[in-house]
Design a protein around this motif. Structure first.
Motif, PDB file in Angstrom:
ATOM      1  N   UNK A  16       0.862  -1.184   0.000  1.00 54.16           N
ATOM      2  CA  UNK A  16       0.000   0.000   0.000  1.00 54.16           C
ATOM      3  C   UNK A  16       0.899   1.234   0.000  1.00 54.16           C
ATOM      4  N   UNK A  17       0.582   2.189  -0.876  1.00 50.51           N
ATOM      5  CA  UNK A  17       1.266   3.486  -0.847  1.00 50.51           C
ATOM      6  C   UNK A  17       0.200   4.555  -0.691  1.00 50.51           C
ATOM      7  N   UNK A  18       0.410   5.440   0.291  1.00 46.13           N
ATOM      8  CA  UNK A  18      -0.545   6.526   0.555  1.00 46.13           C
ATOM      9  C   UNK A  18       0.121   7.868   0.283  1.00 46.13           C
ATOM     10  N   UNK A  19      -0.654   8.807  -0.201  1.00 45.57           N
ATOM     11  CA  UNK A  19      -0.173  10.196  -0.303  1.00 45.57           C
ATOM     12  C   UNK A  19      -1.389  11.081  -0.035  1.00 45.57           C
ATOM     13  N   UNK A  20      -1.529  11.477   1.230  1.00 50.47           N
ATOM     14  CA  UNK A  20      -2.677  12.284   1.644  1.00 50.47           C
ATOM     15  C   UNK A  20      -2.275  13.758   1.617  1.00 50.47           C
ATOM     16  N   UNK A  21      -2.899  14.508   0.733  1.00 50.80           N
ATOM     17  CA  UNK A  21      -2.619  15.953   0.614  1.00 50.80           C
ATOM     18  C   UNK A  21      -1.132  16.214   0.380  1.00 50.80           C
ATOM     19  N   UNK A  22      -0.471  15.328  -0.320  1.00 51.25           N
ATOM     20  CA  UNK A  22       0.964  15.492  -0.591  1.00 51.25           C
ATOM     21  C   UNK A  22       1.223  15.727  -2.081  1.00 51.25           C
ATOM     22  N   UNK A  23       0.397  15.137  -2.965  1.00 52.43           N
ATOM     23  CA  UNK A  23       0.597  15.337  -4.411  1.00 52.43           C
ATOM     24  C   UNK A  23       0.301  16.794  -4.803  1.00 52.43           C
ATOM     25  N   UNK A  24      -0.358  17.545  -3.912  1.00 52.78           N
ATOM     26  CA  UNK A  24      -0.608  18.969  -4.187  1.00 52.78           C
ATOM     27  C   UNK A  24       0.694  19.776  -4.158  1.00 52.78           C
ATOM     28  N   UNK A  25       1.789  19.127  -3.724  1.00 57.35           N
ATOM     29  CA  UNK A  25       3.099  19.786  -3.739  1.00 57.35           C
ATOM     30  C   UNK A  25       4.002  19.198  -4.829  1.00 57.35           C
ATOM     31  N   UNK A  26       3.413  18.414  -5.727  1.00 62.13           N
ATOM     32  CA  UNK A  26       4.167  17.769  -6.804  1.00 62.13           C
ATOM     33  C   UNK A  26       3.514  18.178  -8.125  1.00 62.13           C
ATOM     34  N   UNK A  27       4.280  18.808  -9.017  1.00 57.32           N
ATOM     35  CA  UNK A  27       3.648  19.273 -10.265  1.00 57.32           C
ATOM     36  C   UNK A  27       3.482  18.105 -11.240  1.00 57.32           C
ATOM     37  N   UNK A  28       4.591  17.475 -11.601  1.00 58.79           N
ATOM     38  CA  UNK A  28       4.570  16.396 -12.583  1.00 58.79           C
ATOM     39  C   UNK A  28       4.408  15.072 -11.826  1.00 58.79           C
ATOM     40  N   UNK A  29       3.264  14.423 -12.015  1.00 54.33           N
ATOM     41  CA  UNK A  29       3.015  13.183 -11.262  1.00 54.33           C
ATOM     42  C   UNK A  29       3.739  11.975 -11.853  1.00 54.33           C
ATOM     43  N   UNK A  30       4.252  12.107 -13.094  1.00 58.03           N
ATOM     44  CA  UNK A  30       4.813  10.933 -13.777  1.00 58.03           C
ATOM     45  C   UNK A  30       5.944  10.260 -12.982  1.00 58.03           C
ATOM     46  N   UNK A  31       6.981  10.997 -12.527  1.00 62.86           N
ATOM     47  CA  UNK A  31       8.085  10.291 -11.842  1.00 62.86           C
ATOM     48  C   UNK A  31       7.633   9.550 -10.585  1.00 62.86           C
ATOM     49  N   UNK A  32       6.773  10.159  -9.791  1.00 64.25           N
ATOM     50  CA  UNK A  32       6.374   9.495  -8.535  1.00 64.25           C
ATOM     51  C   UNK A  32       5.480   8.294  -8.841  1.00 64.25           C
ATOM     52  N   UNK A  33       4.581   8.427  -9.810  1.00 64.25           N
ATOM     53  CA  UNK A  33       3.701   7.285 -10.116  1.00 64.25           C
ATOM     54  C   UNK A  33       4.493   6.115 -10.704  1.00 64.25           C
ATOM     55  N   UNK A  34       5.505   6.459 -11.517  1.00 62.58           N
ATOM     56  CA  UNK A  34       6.346   5.398 -12.094  1.00 62.58           C
ATOM     57  C   UNK A  34       7.064   4.627 -10.979  1.00 62.58           C
ATOM     58  N   UNK A  35       7.607   5.346 -10.021  1.00 61.08           N
ATOM     59  CA  UNK A  35       8.323   4.681  -8.918  1.00 61.08           C
ATOM     60  C   UNK A  35       7.364   3.883  -8.036  1.00 61.08           C
TER      61      UNK A  35
END
Ligand SMILES: C[S@@+](CC[C@H](N)C(=O)[O-])C[C@H]1O[C@@H](n2cnc3c(N)ncnc32)[C@H](O)[C@@H]1O
Length: 308
Positions: A214-233
């Motif tokens: 399980x990977x959670x990111x609660x109110x954290x992706x709002x500080x990430x512009x390009x979601x591609x690198x984090x989603x890939x990892x």
């Protein structure tokens, strides 16, 4: 809001002019405040706090070009950009939307940490962790699988509110956050087996393949512009059948923009595309707001994706 960041110019007279300018600004005398700040920057041309404040005042005065020039000087004076001048340049359309400066996030949340939960939960009606929890339970119920996870990673864990929401369903939590003071608070919960002060993408890169359920990111992706690198990892680090659950703020246009609150908003089509591009399967995407902005729910999405 956290206390205002002040970076001394190293020149006592320039610093004093800055203080007077702030008094004038708070009293609403913006023109006089701008004059004093200009004098401060003449004495100390690399005075980031003065340039930054001048940018804000110019904007309040409706002088957009002068605001942009001042924000550019603030950024040049402090390349690490602890004030977040580059975010104002993006918001004003003077620079393309790009990553958030890590030093800005660190300073912001280090200052925020002591009163984060009161400010967010009580002040802004923050509900990100419970929305993620309900979404994950419903996804697991629909798949007729138990909502129990051996290994979870909490990206942008902050003080540990998401781990608190999922505590009974997770065996072992790893928390990752850029802010050392937020990590200190998370440690006090006793819920994390490991805590890392790191950028979420860098931390994920250090994890073995298929090492999380399980990977959670609660109110954290709002500080990430390009979601591609984090989603890939995340896709690499998740085990087969594992889940990613996150919140975003959203908007009805295209792609990613930065809002007045200096957080990114991702459009729903952009989120769907990026989830698919990372090789994950979107199993839940609901219009739900994780927090209020100016007393109204900020438009948002609660997203759950799975690794096949
Ligand atoms: C609004 S707080 C949410 C904290 C927590 N997830 C919660 O639900 O209460 C956002 C957190 O994300 C962290 N953060 C922002 N960008 C990050 C990044 N690129 N890598 C790691 N942490 C980040 C911040 O330091 C902050 O603690």
């Amino acid at each position: 809001m956290p206390a205002r960041l002040f970076l001394s110019s190293g020149d006592m007279i320039a610093d004093r002019r800055f203080e007077f300018a702030r008094d004038l600004q708070l009293k609403g005398n913006l023109v006089a405040a701008a004059d004093l700040l200009l004098q401060a920057t003449e004495l100390a041309p690399g005075f980031a706090s003065a340039w930054f404040t001048l940018g804000q005042i110019r904007e309040q005065l409706g002088e957009k070009d002068a605001a942009i020039a001042a924000f550019r000087n603030a950024h040049a004076a402090d390349p690490g950009d602890r004030h977040g001048a580059s975010l104002h340049l993006m918001r004003l359309g003077a620079e393309p939307v790009a990553d958030m400066p890590q030093a800005y996030v660190q300073v912001l949340f280090d200052q925020y940490a002591p009163r984060f939960e009161t400010a967010l939960v009580d002040g802004l009606g923050y509900r990100g962790p419970s929305l993620l929890f309900k979404a994950v339970l419903s996804v697991r119920a629909a798949a007729r699988k138990p909502a129990f996870f051996k290994r979870a990673i909490d990206l942008g864990c902050g003080t540990g509110l998401a781990a608190t929401a999922f505590a009974k369903e997770v065996d072992r939590f790893i928390g990752v956050d850029l802010s050392p003071r937020m990590i200190d608070r998370a440690r006090l919960t006793g819920l994390y087996s490991e805590l890392e002060v790191a950028d979420m993408v860098a931390a994920l890169r250090g994890k073995p393949d298929a090492s999380a359920d399980l990977v959670l990111a609660a109110d954290a992706m709002v500080y990430v512009s390009d979601l591609a690198p984090v989603l890939r990892e995340v896709a690499r680090v998740l085990a087969a059948g594992g889940l990613l659950a996150f919140t975003v703020e959203t908007h009805t246009g295209e792609g990613v923009l930065i809002g007045a609150g200096l957080r990114y908003a991702h459009s729903a089509p952009y989120v769907r595309e990026q989830v698919a591009a990372a090789g994950l399967k979107l199993v839940h995407c609901e219009d739900l707001s994780a927090r209020n902005e100016d007393n109204v729910p900020a438009p948002g999405l609660v997203v759950v994706a799975t690794k096949a």
